[in-house]
Design a protein around this motif. Structure first.
Motif, short mmCIF file in Angstrom:
data_model
loop_
_atom_site.label_atom_id
_atom_site.label_comp_id
_atom_site.label_asym_id
_atom_site.label_seq_id
_atom_site.Cartn_x
_atom_site.Cartn_y
_atom_site.Cartn_z
N ALA A 81 58.19 31.40 -37.26
CA ALA A 81 57.76 30.74 -36.03
C ALA A 81 56.27 30.97 -35.81
O ALA A 81 55.77 32.07 -36.04
N PRO A 82 55.55 29.94 -35.36
CA PRO A 82 54.10 30.08 -35.11
C PRO A 82 53.87 30.80 -33.77
O PRO A 82 53.62 30.17 -32.74
N VAL A 83 53.96 32.11 -33.79
CA VAL A 83 53.93 32.91 -32.57
C VAL A 83 52.67 32.66 -31.75
O VAL A 83 52.73 32.50 -30.52
N ALA A 84 51.52 32.62 -32.38
CA ALA A 84 50.27 32.40 -31.65
C ALA A 84 50.30 31.07 -30.91
O ALA A 84 49.92 30.98 -29.73
N GLU A 85 50.75 30.02 -31.59
CA GLU A 85 50.82 28.69 -30.96
C GLU A 85 51.85 28.67 -29.83
O GLU A 85 51.61 28.09 -28.76
#
Length: 103
Positions: A81-85
């Motif tokens: 999962a793109p945690v920052a996004e």
């Protein structure tokens, strides 16, 4: 036990706050019915008790969550999962909701 230290501390605090007599009495109650809204009527021995269902269920679900924490199987994503996004999206949603966290 796989639980995080913080979860173990919360479990210990819940055990320390527990009242054995109350737990025993609740386990021996017989359902009578709902009085109105969230007021619940139960019978314990020869007494009728009026309980606040919201508070009772909140405590029940808190204890269940603490007890079951970490028992769920691990989920492995094919693509991380793109945690920052996702964090940016959450912050924008919170700001759009007036900083109320979307509630």
């Amino acid at each position: 036990e796989r639980a995080l230290t913080s979860v173990r501390h919360l479990r210990a605090a819940a055990r320390a706050d527990a009242h054995a007599d109350v737990a025993r009495a609740l386990s021996r109650c017989v359902w009578v019915g709902l009085v109105h809204g969230s007021a619940l009527l139960v019978q314990h021995e020869t007494r009728l008790l009026l309980l606040e269902l919201r508070a009772l269920s909140a405590e029940l679900f808190r204890q269940l969550a603490l007890h079951k924490w970490g028992d769920a199987p691990r989920i492995n994503f094919a693509t991380p999962a793109p945690v920052a996004e996702l964090a940016k999206i959450a912050l924008r949603a919170s700001a759009a909701a007036g900083g109320r966290g979307g509630s």
